[in-house]
Design an enzyme around this catalytic site. Structure first.
Site, PDB file in Angstrom:
ATOM      1  N   ASP A  40      35.259  43.247  38.449  1.00  0.00           N
ATOM      2  CA  ASP A  40      34.436  43.109  37.240  1.00  0.00           C
ATOM      3  C   ASP A  40      35.198  42.404  36.125  1.00  0.00           C
ATOM      4  O   ASP A  40      36.169  42.943  35.590  1.00  0.00           O
ATOM      5  CB  ASP A  40      34.021  44.500  36.747  1.00  0.00           C
ATOM      6  CG  ASP A  40      32.950  45.113  37.621  1.00  0.00           C
ATOM      7  OD1 ASP A  40      31.911  44.463  37.845  1.00  0.00           O
ATOM      8  OD2 ASP A  40      33.145  46.252  38.078  1.00  0.00           O
ATOM      9  N   ASP A 184      24.323  47.352  41.518  1.00  0.00           N
ATOM     10  CA  ASP A 184      25.570  47.710  40.833  1.00  0.00           C
ATOM     11  C   ASP A 184      25.299  48.666  39.673  1.00  0.00           C
ATOM     12  O   ASP A 184      24.604  48.296  38.718  1.00  0.00           O
ATOM     13  CB  ASP A 184      26.207  46.407  40.316  1.00  0.00           C
ATOM     14  CG  ASP A 184      27.561  46.598  39.653  1.00  0.00           C
ATOM     15  OD1 ASP A 184      28.036  47.740  39.575  1.00  0.00           O
ATOM     16  OD2 ASP A 184      28.135  45.575  39.216  1.00  0.00           O
TER      17      ASP A 184
END
Ligand code: DX5
Ligand code: ZN
Length: 234
Positions: A40, A184
């Protein structure tokens, strides 16, 4: 109707890992069966948090075999797409809101041999996919607002997953290629089955793996990974 049948992939998000032993954590989740390492990237501009860049990606690349799934939460995106490809990213996804020229950004990744896709925030409409499906390898649906690990799954994501799954299957039926459908945010053993039932085949899991009680003390991610795999068997 032909179905886009893909095996289930689990992508641990290292955002929730213990950064003091990041290398060991990543090796441990790979050993426990991770299909991707979800990476991320946050820039304190597109999202209100700041994480890691290409240098860390390159270091991660040197210790894992599985693909690195880079989720860019940055704006602008184009130069960082190139930097992350150079740093060993296997898949790069970005948010349509973060690119002035979505088709161009996708092409930068594809032309450099990298898989790519778009990420849809909880409030982002799905019609932005319509004219770029041939350029997508993956679509990532956010089930939380991006920026932080450990948030609660937003329930109305289920209808969005169903709608995007339908789009992917229609595309496949018209002769298009397979596209992965990744979700996600807020995925746990308790809800992963429902996420799969709605149509997902790729599951990003951060706190559900790394903050699992006991796991981080002994890097024992095998049990929690097995629990997730079992929940996906139906
Ligand atoms: C949030 C990130 C996620 C996050 C998921 O912006 O994109 O990948 O790490 O973490 P959990 O599974 O804890 O919601
Ligand atoms: Zn992510």
């Amino acid at each position: 109707m032909k179905k886009n049948k893909q095996s289930n992939f689990i992508a641990p998000s290292i955002l929730s890992a213990n950064f003091l032993s990041l290398g060991e954590e990543i090796v441990a989740v790979e050993k426990a069966g991770a299909d991707y390492i979800h990476f991320d990237v946050m820039d304190n501009h597109f999202v209100p948090n700041l994480t890691f860049g290409p240098l860390i990606c390159r270091a991660v690349r040197s210790i894992v075999e599985v693909p690195i799934d880079v989720h860019l939460m940055v704006s602008p995106v184009d130069r960082l797409i190139e930097d992350f490809i150079d740093a060993g990213a296997s898949i790069i996804t970005f948010h349509p809101e973060a690119s002035n020229h979505i088709d161009r950004s996708l092409s930068i990744a594809r032309d450099n041999g990298c898989k790519t896709g778009l990420v849809l925030n909880p409030a982002t409409p799905i019609n932005c996919l319509d004219w770029v499906l041939p350029k997508l390898d993956i679509i990532l649906i956010m089930s939380v607002n991006p920026g932080f690990g450990g948030q609660t799954f937003i329930e109305n994501t289920f209808s969005k997953i169903i709608a995007v799954r339908q789009k992917i299957d229609e595309f496949l039926n018209k002769g298009g290629h397979s596209i992965r459908l990744e979700v996600d945010g807020g995925i746990k053993v308790e809800n992963i089955q429902a996420v799969k039932r709605a149509g997902a085949d790729t599951f990003v899991i951060g706190s559900g793996i790394f903050n699992f009680p006991d796991a981080s003390q002994n890097l024992g991610y095998q049990k929690i990974m097995t629990d997730f795999r079992k929940a996906l068997e139906f």
